[in-house]
Design a protein around this motif. Sequence first.
Motif, PDB file in Angstrom:
ATOM      1  N   PHE A 152       0.844  -1.190   0.000  1.00  0.00           N
ATOM      2  CA  PHE A 152       0.000   0.000   0.000  1.00  0.00           C
ATOM      3  C   PHE A 152       0.881   1.243   0.000  1.00  0.00           C
ATOM      4  CE2 PHE A 152      -3.678  -2.191   2.530  1.00  0.00           C
ATOM      5  CZ  PHE A 152      -4.102  -2.810   1.378  1.00  0.00           C
ATOM      6  N   LYS A 153       0.258   2.361  -0.363  1.00  0.00           N
ATOM      7  CA  LYS A 153       0.920   3.670  -0.267  1.00  0.00           C
ATOM      8  C   LYS A 153      -0.024   4.592   0.486  1.00  0.00           C
ATOM      9  CE  LYS A 153       3.522   7.308  -1.320  1.00  0.00           C
ATOM     10  NZ  LYS A 153       3.696   7.864  -2.649  1.00  0.00           N
ATOM     11  N   VAL A 154       0.521   5.357   1.404  1.00  0.00           N
ATOM     12  CA  VAL A 154      -0.286   6.390   2.070  1.00  0.00           C
ATOM     13  C   VAL A 154       0.461   7.709   2.000  1.00  0.00           C
ATOM     14  CG1 VAL A 154      -1.490   4.826   3.643  1.00  0.00           C
ATOM     15  CG2 VAL A 154       0.692   5.836   4.356  1.00  0.00           C
ATOM     16  N   PHE A 155      -0.310   8.776   1.979  1.00  0.00           N
ATOM     17  CA  PHE A 155       0.250  10.129   1.973  1.00  0.00           C
ATOM     18  C   PHE A 155      -0.118  10.808   3.283  1.00  0.00           C
ATOM     19  CE2 PHE A 155      -0.127   9.142  -2.516  1.00  0.00           C
ATOM     20  CZ  PHE A 155       1.016   9.685  -3.076  1.00  0.00           C
ATOM     21  N   LEU A 156       0.890  11.233   4.015  1.00  0.00           N
ATOM     22  CA  LEU A 156       0.606  12.074   5.181  1.00  0.00           C
ATOM     23  C   LEU A 156       0.625  13.542   4.767  1.00  0.00           C
ATOM     24  CD1 LEU A 156       1.394   9.277   6.414  1.00  0.00           C
ATOM     25  CD2 LEU A 156       2.351  10.526   8.341  1.00  0.00           C
ATOM     26  N   ALA A 157       0.996  13.795   3.512  1.00  0.00           N
ATOM     27  CA  ALA A 157       1.072  15.155   2.975  1.00  0.00           C
ATOM     28  C   ALA A 157      -0.064  15.379   1.969  1.00  0.00           C
ATOM     29  CB  ALA A 157       2.421  15.364   2.288  1.00  0.00           C
ATOM     30  N   TYR A 158      -0.039  16.561   1.330  1.00  0.00           N
ATOM     31  CA  TYR A 158      -1.011  16.955   0.297  1.00  0.00           C
ATOM     32  C   TYR A 158      -2.416  17.073   0.856  1.00  0.00           C
ATOM     33  CZ  TYR A 158       2.954  15.581  -2.658  1.00  0.00           C
ATOM     34  OH  TYR A 158       4.202  15.446  -3.208  1.00  0.00           O
ATOM     35  N   LYS A 159      -2.549  18.006   1.796  1.00  0.00           N
ATOM     36  CA  LYS A 159      -3.845  18.259   2.446  1.00  0.00           C
ATOM     37  C   LYS A 159      -4.927  18.566   1.411  1.00  0.00           C
ATOM     38  CE  LYS A 159      -5.712  21.508   5.890  1.00  0.00           C
ATOM     39  NZ  LYS A 159      -6.331  20.670   6.902  1.00  0.00           N
ATOM     40  N   ALA A 185       5.056   5.045   2.601  1.00  0.00           N
ATOM     41  CA  ALA A 185       4.421   6.273   3.088  1.00  0.00           C
ATOM     42  C   ALA A 185       5.218   7.519   2.748  1.00  0.00           C
ATOM     43  CB  ALA A 185       4.248   6.186   4.601  1.00  0.00           C
ATOM     44  N   HIS A 186       4.481   8.515   2.254  1.00  0.00           N
ATOM     45  CA  HIS A 186       5.027   9.864   2.095  1.00  0.00           C
ATOM     46  C   HIS A 186       4.813  10.564   3.433  1.00  0.00           C
ATOM     47  CE1 HIS A 186       5.331  13.823  -0.358  1.00  0.00           C
ATOM     48  NE2 HIS A 186       5.403  14.115   0.933  1.00  0.00           N
ATOM     49  N   CYS A 187       5.906  10.835   4.133  1.00  0.00           N
ATOM     50  CA  CYS A 187       5.822  11.321   5.510  1.00  0.00           C
ATOM     51  C   CYS A 187       6.143  12.813   5.598  1.00  0.00           C
ATOM     52  CB  CYS A 187       6.801  10.540   6.381  1.00  0.00           C
ATOM     53  SG  CYS A 187       6.441   8.777   6.457  1.00  0.00           S
ATOM     54  N   THR A 240       9.422   4.232   4.510  1.00  0.00           N
ATOM     55  CA  THR A 240       9.306   5.684   4.326  1.00  0.00           C
ATOM     56  C   THR A 240       9.916   6.050   2.972  1.00  0.00           C
ATOM     57  OG1 THR A 240      11.430   6.153   5.437  1.00  0.00           O
ATOM     58  CG2 THR A 240       9.458   6.068   6.821  1.00  0.00           C
ATOM     59  N   VAL A 241       9.080   6.564   2.083  1.00  0.00           N
ATOM     60  CA  VAL A 241       9.568   6.897   0.737  1.00  0.00           C
ATOM     61  C   VAL A 241      10.281   8.252   0.755  1.00  0.00           C
ATOM     62  CG1 VAL A 241       7.729   5.551  -0.357  1.00  0.00           C
ATOM     63  CG2 VAL A 241       7.428   8.019  -0.073  1.00  0.00           C
ATOM     64  N   HIS A 242      11.079   8.466  -0.230  1.00  0.00           N
ATOM     65  CA  HIS A 242      11.873   9.697  -0.437  1.00  0.00           C
ATOM     66  C   HIS A 242      12.275  10.399   0.861  1.00  0.00           C
ATOM     67  CE1 HIS A 242       7.898  11.432  -0.085  1.00  0.00           C
ATOM     68  NE2 HIS A 242       7.579  11.370  -1.380  1.00  0.00           N
ATOM     69  N   THR A 243      12.928   9.634   1.740  1.00  0.00           N
ATOM     70  CA  THR A 243      13.407  10.181   3.024  1.00  0.00           C
ATOM     71  C   THR A 243      14.606  11.079   2.720  1.00  0.00           C
ATOM     72  OG1 THR A 243      12.770   8.014   3.866  1.00  0.00           O
ATOM     73  CG2 THR A 243      13.973   9.486   5.378  1.00  0.00           C
ATOM     74  N   MET A 290      10.295  19.576  -5.671  1.00  0.00           N
ATOM     75  CA  MET A 290       9.718  18.262  -5.393  1.00  0.00           C
ATOM     76  C   MET A 290       9.432  18.208  -3.893  1.00  0.00           C
ATOM     77  SD  MET A 290      12.892  15.542  -5.280  1.00  0.00           S
ATOM     78  CE  MET A 290      11.829  14.239  -4.650  1.00  0.00           C
ATOM     79  N   SER A 291       8.716  17.176  -3.482  1.00  0.00           N
ATOM     80  CA  SER A 291       8.418  17.034  -2.055  1.00  0.00           C
ATOM     81  C   SER A 291       8.784  15.637  -1.572  1.00  0.00           C
ATOM     82  CB  SER A 291       6.929  17.272  -1.800  1.00  0.00           C
ATOM     83  OG  SER A 291       6.621  18.609  -2.092  1.00  0.00           O
ATOM     84  N   PRO A 292       9.439  15.525  -0.395  1.00  0.00           N
ATOM     85  CA  PRO A 292      10.024  16.616   0.371  1.00  0.00           C
ATOM     86  C   PRO A 292      10.999  17.414  -0.487  1.00  0.00           C
ATOM     87  CG  PRO A 292      10.149  14.542   1.578  1.00  0.00           C
ATOM     88  CD  PRO A 292       9.700  14.207   0.217  1.00  0.00           C
ATOM     89  N   THR A 317      13.807   6.744  -7.462  1.00  0.00           N
ATOM     90  CA  THR A 317      13.849   8.064  -8.110  1.00  0.00           C
ATOM     91  C   THR A 317      12.726   8.995  -7.661  1.00  0.00           C
ATOM     92  OG1 THR A 317      12.471   7.294  -9.954  1.00  0.00           O
ATOM     93  CG2 THR A 317      14.892   7.253 -10.255  1.00  0.00           C
ATOM     94  N   ASP A 318      11.519   8.428  -7.401  1.00  0.00           N
ATOM     95  CA  ASP A 318      10.317   9.262  -7.323  1.00  0.00           C
ATOM     96  C   ASP A 318      10.161  10.044  -8.626  1.00  0.00           C
ATOM     97  OD1 ASP A 318       8.016  10.381  -6.417  1.00  0.00           O
ATOM     98  OD2 ASP A 318       8.969  11.768  -5.025  1.00  0.00           O
ATOM     99  N   HIS A 319      10.455   9.357  -9.746  1.00  0.00           N
ATOM    100  CA  HIS A 319      10.283   9.970 -11.067  1.00  0.00           C
ATOM    101  C   HIS A 319       8.860  10.539 -11.166  1.00  0.00           C
ATOM    102  CE1 HIS A 319      11.001  10.347 -15.407  1.00  0.00           C
ATOM    103  NE2 HIS A 319       9.819   9.789 -15.619  1.00  0.00           N
TER     104      HIS A 319
HETATM  105 ZN    ZN Z   1       5.651  11.569  -2.136  1.00  0.00          ZN
END
Ligand code: ZN
Length: 462
Positions: A152-159, A185-187, A240-243, A290-292, A317-319
């Motif tokens: 799974f993927k979850v986003f804690l960002a992008y309100k 997870a995008h944290c 944790t993705v793109h840490t 990009m984010s973070p 990459t988070d391409h």
């Molecule tokens: Zn992300």
Amino acid sequence: MPLLIQNGRVITATDDYQADIYCAGETITRIEPSIDAKSLPPGTEVVDATGQFVFPGFIDPHVHIYLPFMGTFAADDYASASRAALAGGTTTLIEMICPGPADQPWDAFELWRSKAQGLAAVDYTFHMSVVRFEPGVRDQFRKIVGAGVASFKVFLAYKGALNLTDEDLFATMKLARELGVIVTAHCENADAIDALQKALLAAGNTGPEWHGPSRPPAVEADGVHHLCTFAELLGTHVYTVHTSCDEAVRAALAARYRGVNVWIESVIPHFVLDETCAERPNFEGAKYVMSPPLRAKRNQEVLWNGVKSRAISTIATDHAPFSFRGQKDMGKDGFTRIPNGIPSIQERVDLVHTHGVAAERVTLNTMVDACSTQAARLFGLYPRKGAIQVGSDADLVVYDPAFRSTFTKAGSHSNVDYNAYEGWDRVGRARVVTVRGAIQARDGKFVGTIGRGRFLEREPTH
Ligand code: ZN
Ligand code: URP
Ligand code: ZN
């Protein structure tokens, strides 16, 4: 056509030896000190890898190809993304399925799969984003996992767009635990970002250089800590993705020392680019939003050392490709409207080789582990992918470490109008790239078959 790769130096996550590799069909069938080409069936394609490395095909565990996001769509499709990936030595992609809150999860899965079918030349699978979790969708997620999407993927960002409420995050992580799937997870704390963005815009700070200050390291560390707290309560395995920074890596490691099953991904832009890129004049900084966000340069050594010590499991990459003209410039009047992403799918492996291996920050074995094997292990693809073993898929990269060139837009296959690494020195290049025994790229050119890529079904492994 059978394939023989002769005289290469085989480099895996753990080994380094001289061998010949023979692939009778789609898998590796023989690995021996020497295989006589004359003993093989007529028509066998022979690749002389003298002086070259032979790596397992690289895996990018975090890409966006079909992505409706921030009022536009990512610029690649599976054909252009495959060409770019293969030219750079990447043979397997794991794409994020990112539906909107109004979409049904199963419909989203089918839509994303349909975008790949017929166009992919790499093998591929998905992480399934959970952007809401009311009771009715639970069965759809079970069905999606049953169909082979075991993460799974979850986003804690992008309100207001992709981020989950805590109630839904908890329920999602509980279900993941039950199903044995890992949660990527995008944290970043969405509410803190929202407040900081509003304050910056109200003060007239609208340029791309303000994107970073709107999401400082503490915001990311808080997100990592939050995810890990839920993981600690539930026993869910998390990634944790793109840490991107010291603070976030430390938050994950602190959780790991408490017994949390947490793995860390970092992405190549954060290793080689820094916050000053977003300060470039004439809105050029938007290319580097990009984010973070890109961080202070001192964080780069933290990331490289994290990879060296294997605290950081993967380099992805988070391409997320958005062109400068027509897409990034949607945020001319306010940095919050610049589509986030730095396309890197083609450059990742060469950047790791150039700035990691050739700069003596990491070993060749570590490069393979971080760019291939760990992703295969974590996401249920090993040893089919990420390995050079008899029985593994014949995804192989014959790599010339002596090649010297520069990164350019002209040499890139992604559908964007810029290269974030334009003019940078490049050490090494994938000479021959195979997917399941068929040569798909040579010397940076795509020579394969669009549509040959296969959806990889995965079993839950956590
Ligand atoms: Zn992300
Ligand atoms: O800037 C980024 N990372 N764009 C893609 C969406 C995401 O957050 O992964
Ligand atoms: Zn992403």
